[in-house]
Design a protein around this motif. Structure first.
Motif, PDB file in Angstrom:
ATOM      1  N   ARG A  44      13.358 -29.726 -45.302  1.00  0.00           N
ATOM      2  CA  ARG A  44      11.662 -30.116 -44.887  1.00  0.00           C
ATOM      3  C   ARG A  44      11.287 -28.276 -45.576  1.00  0.00           C
ATOM      4  O   ARG A  44      10.127 -28.498 -46.205  1.00  0.00           O
ATOM      5  CB  ARG A  44      11.896 -29.983 -44.225  1.00  0.00           C
ATOM      6  N   GLU A  45      11.936 -27.427 -44.707  1.00  0.00           N
ATOM      7  CA  GLU A  45      11.053 -25.915 -45.424  1.00  0.00           C
ATOM      8  C   GLU A  45      11.566 -24.966 -45.238  1.00  0.00           C
ATOM      9  O   GLU A  45      12.851 -25.279 -44.696  1.00  0.00           O
ATOM     10  CB  GLU A  45       8.972 -25.428 -44.608  1.00  0.00           C
ATOM     11  N   TYR A  46      11.526 -24.101 -46.318  1.00  0.00           N
ATOM     12  CA  TYR A  46      12.470 -22.363 -46.535  1.00  0.00           C
ATOM     13  C   TYR A  46      12.023 -21.805 -45.132  1.00  0.00           C
ATOM     14  O   TYR A  46      10.855 -20.838 -45.674  1.00  0.00           O
ATOM     15  CB  TYR A  46      12.190 -22.257 -47.962  1.00  0.00           C
ATOM     16  N   LYS A  47      12.510 -21.541 -44.070  1.00  0.00           N
ATOM     17  CA  LYS A  47      12.398 -20.477 -43.318  1.00  0.00           C
ATOM     18  C   LYS A  47      13.035 -19.928 -42.271  1.00  0.00           C
ATOM     19  O   LYS A  47      14.179 -21.083 -41.844  1.00  0.00           O
ATOM     20  CB  LYS A  47      11.632 -21.792 -42.367  1.00  0.00           C
ATOM     21  N   ALA A  48      13.198 -18.702 -41.961  1.00  0.00           N
ATOM     22  CA  ALA A  48      14.406 -17.903 -41.614  1.00  0.00           C
ATOM     23  C   ALA A  48      13.527 -17.771 -39.951  1.00  0.00           C
ATOM     24  O   ALA A  48      12.237 -16.800 -40.688  1.00  0.00           O
ATOM     25  CB  ALA A  48      14.431 -16.505 -42.002  1.00  0.00           C
ATOM     26  N   VAL A  49      14.565 -17.499 -39.565  1.00  0.00           N
ATOM     27  CA  VAL A  49      13.572 -17.235 -37.777  1.00  0.00           C
ATOM     28  C   VAL A  49      14.297 -16.240 -36.862  1.00  0.00           C
ATOM     29  O   VAL A  49      15.214 -16.111 -36.602  1.00  0.00           O
ATOM     30  CB  VAL A  49      12.783 -18.543 -37.043  1.00  0.00           C
ATOM     31  N   ILE A  50      13.772 -15.820 -36.547  1.00  0.00           N
ATOM     32  CA  ILE A  50      14.140 -14.192 -35.471  1.00  0.00           C
ATOM     33  C   ILE A  50      14.127 -14.777 -34.371  1.00  0.00           C
ATOM     34  O   ILE A  50      12.984 -15.453 -33.318  1.00  0.00           O
ATOM     35  CB  ILE A  50      13.572 -13.135 -36.245  1.00  0.00           C
ATOM     36  N   LYS A  51      15.211 -15.464 -33.720  1.00  0.00           N
ATOM     37  CA  LYS A  51      15.532 -14.950 -31.957  1.00  0.00           C
ATOM     38  C   LYS A  51      15.143 -14.242 -31.618  1.00  0.00           C
ATOM     39  O   LYS A  51      16.800 -13.573 -31.340  1.00  0.00           O
ATOM     40  CB  LYS A  51      15.725 -16.209 -32.211  1.00  0.00           C
ATOM     41  N   ILE A  52      15.309 -13.654 -30.604  1.00  0.00           N
ATOM     42  CA  ILE A  52      15.094 -12.726 -29.920  1.00  0.00           C
ATOM     43  C   ILE A  52      15.129 -13.210 -28.041  1.00  0.00           C
ATOM     44  O   ILE A  52      14.719 -13.874 -27.599  1.00  0.00           O
ATOM     45  CB  ILE A  52      14.469 -11.693 -29.611  1.00  0.00           C
ATOM     46  N   THR A  53      16.274 -12.768 -27.816  1.00  0.00           N
ATOM     47  CA  THR A  53      15.971 -13.212 -25.845  1.00  0.00           C
ATOM     48  C   THR A  53      17.421 -12.135 -25.557  1.00  0.00           C
ATOM     49  O   THR A  53      17.543 -11.360 -26.132  1.00  0.00           O
ATOM     50  CB  THR A  53      18.111 -14.555 -26.328  1.00  0.00           C
ATOM     51  N   THR A  54      16.957 -12.332 -23.966  1.00  0.00           N
ATOM     52  CA  THR A  54      17.421 -10.957 -23.024  1.00  0.00           C
ATOM     53  C   THR A  54      18.503 -12.243 -21.801  1.00  0.00           C
ATOM     54  O   THR A  54      17.986 -13.545 -21.784  1.00  0.00           O
ATOM     55  CB  THR A  54      16.352  -9.951 -22.888  1.00  0.00           C
ATOM     56  N   PHE A  55      18.875 -11.174 -20.998  1.00  0.00           N
ATOM     57  CA  PHE A  55      19.216 -11.095 -19.191  1.00  0.00           C
ATOM     58  C   PHE A  55      18.204 -10.543 -18.787  1.00  0.00           C
ATOM     59  O   PHE A  55      19.085 -10.831 -17.398  1.00  0.00           O
ATOM     60  CB  PHE A  55      20.342 -11.155 -19.193  1.00  0.00           C
ATOM     61  N   ARG A  56      17.064  -9.475 -19.332  1.00  0.00           N
ATOM     62  CA  ARG A  56      16.975  -9.180 -18.773  1.00  0.00           C
ATOM     63  C   ARG A  56      15.857  -9.670 -17.581  1.00  0.00           C
ATOM     64  O   ARG A  56      15.532 -10.657 -17.994  1.00  0.00           O
ATOM     65  CB  ARG A  56      15.019  -8.401 -19.446  1.00  0.00           C
ATOM     66  N   GLY A  57      16.247  -9.127 -16.108  1.00  0.00           N
ATOM     67  CA  GLY A  57      15.641  -9.150 -14.825  1.00  0.00           C
ATOM     68  C   GLY A  57      15.730 -10.918 -14.699  1.00  0.00           C
ATOM     69  O   GLY A  57      15.316 -11.329 -13.479  1.00  0.00           O
ATOM     70  N   THR A  58      17.491 -11.427 -15.114  1.00  0.00           N
ATOM     71  CA  THR A  58      17.476 -12.547 -14.138  1.00  0.00           C
ATOM     72  C   THR A  58      19.633 -12.214 -14.704  1.00  0.00           C
ATOM     73  O   THR A  58      20.396 -12.866 -13.585  1.00  0.00           O
ATOM     74  CB  THR A  58      17.738 -13.445 -15.421  1.00  0.00           C
ATOM     75  N   CYS A  59      19.785 -11.073 -15.051  1.00  0.00           N
ATOM     76  CA  CYS A  59      20.852 -10.392 -14.501  1.00  0.00           C
ATOM     77  C   CYS A  59      21.144  -8.974 -13.795  1.00  0.00           C
ATOM     78  O   CYS A  59      20.261  -8.182 -14.456  1.00  0.00           O
ATOM     79  CB  CYS A  59      21.756 -10.426 -15.527  1.00  0.00           C
ATOM     80  N   TYR A  60      21.790  -8.545 -13.117  1.00  0.00           N
ATOM     81  CA  TYR A  60      21.696  -7.196 -12.490  1.00  0.00           C
ATOM     82  C   TYR A  60      21.811  -6.237 -13.059  1.00  0.00           C
ATOM     83  O   TYR A  60      23.584  -6.181 -14.478  1.00  0.00           O
ATOM     84  CB  TYR A  60      22.449  -7.452 -10.936  1.00  0.00           C
ATOM     85  N   GLU A  61      20.947  -5.134 -13.584  1.00  0.00           N
ATOM     86  CA  GLU A  61      21.159  -4.522 -14.015  1.00  0.00           C
ATOM     87  C   GLU A  61      21.369  -4.379 -16.005  1.00  0.00           C
ATOM     88  O   GLU A  61      21.497  -3.895 -16.740  1.00  0.00           O
ATOM     89  CB  GLU A  61      22.416  -3.393 -14.034  1.00  0.00           C
ATOM     90  N   ALA A  62      20.213  -5.682 -16.393  1.00  0.00           N
ATOM     91  CA  ALA A  62      20.783  -6.052 -17.756  1.00  0.00           C
ATOM     92  C   ALA A  62      19.675  -5.334 -18.576  1.00  0.00           C
ATOM     93  O   ALA A  62      18.496  -5.523 -17.911  1.00  0.00           O
ATOM     94  CB  ALA A  62      20.781  -7.489 -18.112  1.00  0.00           C
ATOM     95  N   VAL A  63      19.633  -4.769 -19.068  1.00  0.00           N
ATOM     96  CA  VAL A  63      19.159  -4.033 -19.773  1.00  0.00           C
ATOM     97  C   VAL A  63      18.709  -4.415 -21.909  1.00  0.00           C
ATOM     98  O   VAL A  63      17.959  -3.580 -22.737  1.00  0.00           O
ATOM     99  CB  VAL A  63      18.833  -2.208 -19.581  1.00  0.00           C
TER     100      VAL A  63
END
Length: 172
Positions: A44-63
């Motif tokens: 329907r549309e030509y779109k490229a999405v940059i998805k950024i995720t993390t475990f910071r704050g939910t997993c011990y020592e995740a940075v």
């Protein structure tokens, strides 16, 4: 191979057999000969999405932060007897099942690319437990900043998906 293609190979992990550059007509010429009711439709549309995720704050020592590119692509449709058109997936027919993985990847509806970077000697020296088994230059998907992911992903999209809209989905 030019410098940009070398950059792409160092910073991308494709989740399919994808071309270096996605033309907007890619995959639209794929057919399933014995099933004329099955057609490949453009997104329907030509779109490229940059998805950024993390475990910071939910997993011990995740940075770290992690980045993916999800781009819209052509998808398989079926035209019903009443003229309506529906997207389809899963088991389609035997002929589709036997189609090469390369072709199927082009008409899956989306393309997914993981963003990578090289591990540095400084990182290994500063945290040998974390980077045990890594050598300088080995690939990792772990980044220290969202801006680094965005800069690399934007460069990849501009080269690999010319003319696609770029969107940022910052989940953290």
């Amino acid at each position: 191979m030019n410098q940009m293609e070398e950059f792409i190979k160092e910073h991308c992990r494709d989740y399919g057999t994808y071309p270096m550059v996605f033309d907007k007509n890619i995959g639209l010429d794929i057919t399933i000969p014995n099933h004329p009711e099955l057609k490949v439709a453009p997104p329907r549309e030509y779109k490229a999405v940059i998805k950024i995720t993390t475990f910071r704050g939910t997993c011990y020592e995740a940075v770290h932060y992690y980045g993916d590119i999800e781009a819209s692509g052509p998808h398989l449709t079926i035209q019903e007897e009443d003229g309506s058109v529906m997207s389809i997936s899963g088991y389609v027919c035997e002929e589709y099942q036997k189609m090469s993985k390369d072709k199927k990847a082009l008409i899956d509806g989306r393309y997914r690319i993981e963003i990578l970077r090289g591990v540095t000697q400084k990182e290994i020296d500063d945290d040998p437990d974390r980077w045990y088994g890594y050598d300088p230059g080995d690939s990792t998907n772990a980044f220290y900043s969202k801006s680094e992911i965005f800069a690399i992903a934007k460069k990849i999209i501009e080269y690999r998906f010319p003319g696609w809209e770029i969107e940022l989905d910052d989940c953290c």
